[in-house]
Design a protein around this motif. Structure first.
Motif, PDB file in Angstrom:
ATOM      1  N   TYR A 267     -12.796  -5.059  -0.084  1.00  0.00           N
ATOM      2  CA  TYR A 267     -11.765  -4.831   0.939  1.00  0.00           C
ATOM      3  C   TYR A 267     -12.314  -3.913   2.024  1.00  0.00           C
ATOM      4  CZ  TYR A 267      -6.818  -4.284   2.446  1.00  0.00           C
ATOM      5  OH  TYR A 267      -5.636  -4.319   3.134  1.00  0.00           O
TER       6      TYR A 267
ATOM      7  N   TRP B 197      -7.812  -3.643   8.287  1.00  0.00           N
ATOM      8  CA  TRP B 197      -7.592  -3.924   6.863  1.00  0.00           C
ATOM      9  C   TRP B 197      -7.896  -5.408   6.699  1.00  0.00           C
ATOM     10  CZ3 TRP B 197      -5.630   0.324   4.006  1.00  0.00           C
ATOM     11  CH2 TRP B 197      -5.121   1.379   4.767  1.00  0.00           C
TER      12      TRP B 197
ATOM     13  N   ASP C  42       1.984   7.910   4.358  1.00  0.00           N
ATOM     14  CA  ASP C  42       1.111   8.506   5.379  1.00  0.00           C
ATOM     15  C   ASP C  42       1.971   9.386   6.276  1.00  0.00           C
ATOM     16  OD1 ASP C  42      -1.225   6.843   4.640  1.00  0.00           O
ATOM     17  OD2 ASP C  42       0.017   5.207   5.375  1.00  0.00           O
TER      18      ASP C  42
ATOM     19  N   ASN D 292       3.796   4.155  11.913  1.00  0.00           N
ATOM     20  CA  ASN D 292       2.794   3.105  11.719  1.00  0.00           C
ATOM     21  C   ASN D 292       3.345   1.754  12.147  1.00  0.00           C
ATOM     22  OD1 ASN D 292       0.785   1.398  10.802  1.00  0.00           O
ATOM     23  ND2 ASN D 292       0.949   1.957   8.642  1.00  0.00           N
TER      24      ASN D 292
ATOM     25  N   LEU E 282       2.045  -1.892  11.514  1.00  0.00           N
ATOM     26  CA  LEU E 282       1.042  -2.693  10.800  1.00  0.00           C
ATOM     27  C   LEU E 282       1.161  -4.115  11.347  1.00  0.00           C
ATOM     28  CD1 LEU E 282      -1.070  -2.732   8.488  1.00  0.00           C
ATOM     29  CD2 LEU E 282       0.787  -3.304   6.925  1.00  0.00           C
TER      30      LEU E 282
ATOM     31  N   LYS F 182       0.841 -10.917   3.907  1.00  0.00           N
ATOM     32  CA  LYS F 182       0.844  -9.771   2.992  1.00  0.00           C
ATOM     33  C   LYS F 182       2.253  -9.530   2.495  1.00  0.00           C
ATOM     34  CE  LYS F 182      -2.955  -6.713   4.048  1.00  0.00           C
ATOM     35  NZ  LYS F 182      -3.498  -5.693   4.951  1.00  0.00           N
TER      36      LYS F 182
ATOM     37  N   HIS G  66       4.697   3.037   0.750  1.00  0.00           N
ATOM     38  CA  HIS G  66       4.443   1.600   0.877  1.00  0.00           C
ATOM     39  C   HIS G  66       3.367   1.124  -0.094  1.00  0.00           C
ATOM     40  CE1 HIS G  66       2.375   3.857   4.077  1.00  0.00           C
ATOM     41  NE2 HIS G  66       1.390   2.966   4.067  1.00  0.00           N
TER      42      HIS G  66
ATOM     43  N   VAL H 251       1.090  -2.487  -0.639  1.00  0.00           N
ATOM     44  CA  VAL H 251       0.734  -3.679   0.142  1.00  0.00           C
ATOM     45  C   VAL H 251      -0.193  -4.581  -0.672  1.00  0.00           C
ATOM     46  CG1 VAL H 251      -0.223  -4.511   2.334  1.00  0.00           C
ATOM     47  CG2 VAL H 251       0.845  -2.249   2.251  1.00  0.00           C
TER      48      VAL H 251
ATOM     49  N   TRP I 278      -1.502   4.065  13.933  1.00  0.00           N
ATOM     50  CA  TRP I 278      -0.807   5.295  13.515  1.00  0.00           C
ATOM     51  C   TRP I 278      -0.638   6.195  14.725  1.00  0.00           C
ATOM     52  CZ3 TRP I 278      -3.855   7.247   8.555  1.00  0.00           C
ATOM     53  CH2 TRP I 278      -3.632   6.342   7.502  1.00  0.00           C
TER      54      TRP I 278
HETATM   55  O1  LIG Z   1      -2.628  -3.243   4.451  1.00  0.00           O
HETATM   56  C1  LIG Z   1      -2.874  -2.484   3.514  1.00  0.00           C
HETATM   57  O2  LIG Z   1      -3.515  -2.840   2.493  1.00  0.00           O
HETATM   58  C2  LIG Z   1      -2.395  -1.060   3.573  1.00  0.00           C
HETATM   59  C3  LIG Z   1      -1.923  -0.623   4.934  1.00  0.00           C
HETATM   60  C4  LIG Z   1      -1.526   0.815   4.957  1.00  0.00           C
HETATM   61  O3  LIG Z   1      -1.424   1.477   3.965  1.00  0.00           O
HETATM   62  C5  LIG Z   1      -1.248   1.444   6.261  1.00  0.00           C
HETATM   63  O4  LIG Z   1      -1.320   0.769   7.298  1.00  0.00           O
HETATM   64  O5  LIG Z   1      -0.944   2.644   6.278  1.00  0.00           O
END
Ligand SMILES: O=C(O)CCC(=O)C(=O)O
Ligand SMILES: [Fe+2]
Length: 408
Positions: free
Chosen positions: A258, A294, A307, A311, A313, A320, A384, A386, A398
Motif C-alpha cells: 500500500y 493512498w 486525525d 479532511n 478524501l 472504498k 475512520h 477504510v 488535510w
Molecule cells: O484511504 C485510506 O486507507 C485511509 C485514509 C485516511 O485515513 C485519511 O485520509 O486520513
C-alpha cells in the motif's frame, strides 16, 4: 535558492560544488563530518566510489537515533550526496539510477537542495521517458476494468456494514452549502459530481500513463496487513514495480502493498498537475496541512483511527468502504495507551473481540461506499476505518481552520 536551478544551467551537467555549497560543506565540517567533506570533494571530481561513500556516511547519521534528533545539516548532506551519485550515473546514461538517487534525496534529504533535486529529476525523467516510449507505446491497460456492483462487494465488508446510518450524500454541493450544513455542524458528507475537471479522473486508471509519468520513480510503500500488525514493514520500490504488484495482487494474501499517506504530489510534480485542491478546503480560513496519496490493490485496510485536521478524501480510481464514528465516542473506542498510537483504536473492526471491547458493539456509526469521482468530508477527530474494495487511488486533503491553524 541555488544559482544552478535555471533550465539552461542544468544541475546534472554542472559541478555540484558551486558558490552556495561550500557553506554547506563548512557546516558539515563543523558537525565533525571531515570524512564526508573529503569524499564530497573527490565525488565532485567524478569519483563514483567517493560519491557512494558520502551517501553512506550521511545515511548512517540519519539512522543514528530517532528521526527528530538527527542534526538537520546531515539531511542536506544526504541530499547533496544523492546529487553527486545522480550526476555520475547521468554521465553514464543510467537514467533509472539517476532517478533512484534523486528520489532518495527527496524522500530522506533536507530542504536546502530540494529545487536542485527537482530540476535534476525533470531532466532525467525526460530522458528516461524517451527510452520507455520506444518499448511500450501500444501497450494499454487499465487498473480497474469493469464497474463493480455494490451487492458484489457486500461479503468484503465488516459485519453490520451499510445496515443503519449511511453518510449523507450531496451532488455538486456549493461552498456555502458545505459550510452551513457540514463544516460548521461538524458532520460528514459524501459529495458527488465535484471532480469532473480533474485530469486524474481520465488518466490515473491507465497503467501506461502512470508508468510513463512515474515508472522509474522510487516510492515508499507499506507491506503487510496494516500498520498495527507485527509483520508490517516499509519498502522503497519503483512505481513500475508497485504497479506490477497491484496488477498481480491476490487480495487474500497477507502482504498487501500500500502506498499510504505519502506526499506523492510534492515528490512527483507531474501528478500534482492532475489534481485540483477542492474549494471546500478553504472553509474555515485556515491552511492546507498536507496532500497525501493512498494507492493500492483491493483489500488494503487502514484501521480505525482519527486525525487532527479537516479532511476531504477524494476517490479517483476504484471503490472504498469507509466507516465513521463521531469524535464524541472516543472513550468507547478503546484508543491505544501508547503515545504514538493514541489516535488508533485497539478494536479490529474486521474481527471484533466482543469480550474485550464490549462498548464498541452497539455503538452508532455512519458508513458509505466511496466511488470514483466522489469526495468524503471527514471532520477533525472523527474516527475512520477504510478498506479498499477494488484497486483504489485516493487523495486526502488535510486542512486546519483558523481557530486551530497552529495545531500540528
Ligand atoms: O484511504 C485510506 O486507507 C485511509 C485514509 C485516511 O485515513 C485519511 O485520509 O486520513
Ligand atoms: Fe486518517
Amino acid at each position: 535558492m541555488s544559482a544552478t536551478s535555471s533550465a539552461e544551467d542544468d544541475i546534472l551537467e554542472t559541478p555540484i560544488l558551486d558558490s552556495e555549497r561550500p557553506s554547506l560543506l563548512q557546516k558539515i565540517s563543523e558537525e565533525g563530518g571531515y570524512a564526508y567533506v573529503r569524499m564530497a570533494t573527490l565525488a565532485a571530481g567524478g569519483d563514483m566510489r567517493a560519491a557512494e561513500a558520502t551517501k553512506e556516511v550521511a545515511w548512517e547519521q540519519l539512522h543514528s537515533g530517532p528521526w527528530h534528533s538527527v542534526i538537520p545539516i546531515w539531511r542536506d548532506a544526504y541530499a547533496m550526496a544523492c546529487l553527486h551519485v545522480a550526476k555520475l550515473h547521468y554521465a553514464a546514461g543510467e537514467f533509472s539510477l539517476v532517478l533512484r538517487a534523486l528520489d532518495m534525496g527527496l524522500i530522506m534529504g533536507g530542504l536546502t537542495l530540494r529545487d536542485d533535486l527537482n530540476s535534476a529529476i525533470k531532466t532525467a525523467s525526460e530522458k528516461a521517458r524517451t527510452k520507455l516510449d520506444d518499448v511500450e507505446e501500444d501497450n494499454k491497460s487499465r487498473l480497474v476494468c469493469e464497474k463493480v456492483e455494490v451487492a458484489e462487494l457486500q461479503h468484503l465488508l465488516p459485519v453490520k456494514s451499510l445496515s443503519s446510518k449511511l453518510v449523507g450524500r450531496r451532488s455538486s454541493l456549493s461552498l456555502e452549502g458545505f459550510l452551513r450544513d457540514y463544516f460548521l455542524p461538524g458532520s460528514p458528507v459524501v459529495i458527488s459530481d465535484c471532480m469532473a475537471d480533474w485530469p486524474a479522473q481520465s488518466k490515473w486508471n491507465n497503467v501506461n500513463y502512470l508508468k510513463k509519468i512515474a515508472g522509474f520513480r522510487t516510492i515508499p510503500v507499506e507491506v503487510g496487513k496494516n500498520y498495527l500488525c507485527q509483520d508490517w514493514k516499509q519498502e522503497l520500490i519503483t512505481f513500475s514495480e508497485f504497479l506490477e504488484r497491484i496488477l498481480s495482487n491476490d487480495s487474500t494474501t497477507a502482504d498487501t502493498t500500500y502506498l499510504a499517506q505519502h506526499p506523492l504530489f510534492d515528490q512527483i510534480q507531474e501528478l500534482r498537475q492532475d489534481i485540483l485542491i477542492p474549494d471546500y478546503c478553504f472553509a474555515g480560513g485556515g491552511e492546507m496541512r498536507s496532500l497525501n496519496a493512498w494507492f493500492g490493490p483491493g483489500g488494503t485496510v487502514t484501521p480505525l483511527h482519527h486525525d487532527p485536521h479537516h479532511n476531504i478524501l477524494a476517490q479517483v480510481v476504484g471503490k472504498k468502504y469507509v466507516r465513521l464514528y463521531s469524535a464524541s465516542l472516543s472513550e468507547e473506542l478503546y484508543p491505544h495507551a501508547e503515545f504514538m498510537l493514541r489516535n488508533s483504536s485497539q478494536v479490529d473492526l474486521d474481527n471484533i473481540d466482543e469480550k474485550e471491547f464490549p462498548r464498541v458493539v452497539n455503538l452508532e456509526f455512519f458508513d458509505c461506499i466511496l466511488s470514483e469521482g466522489e469526495m468524503l468530508y471527514i471532520p477533525p477527530k472523527w474516527w475512520h476505518y477504510v478498506r479498499s474494495l477494488t484497486t483504489s487511488f485516493s487523495v486526502s486533503f488535510w486542512w486546519s481552520d483558523s481557530a486551530n491553524s497552529s495545531a500540528s
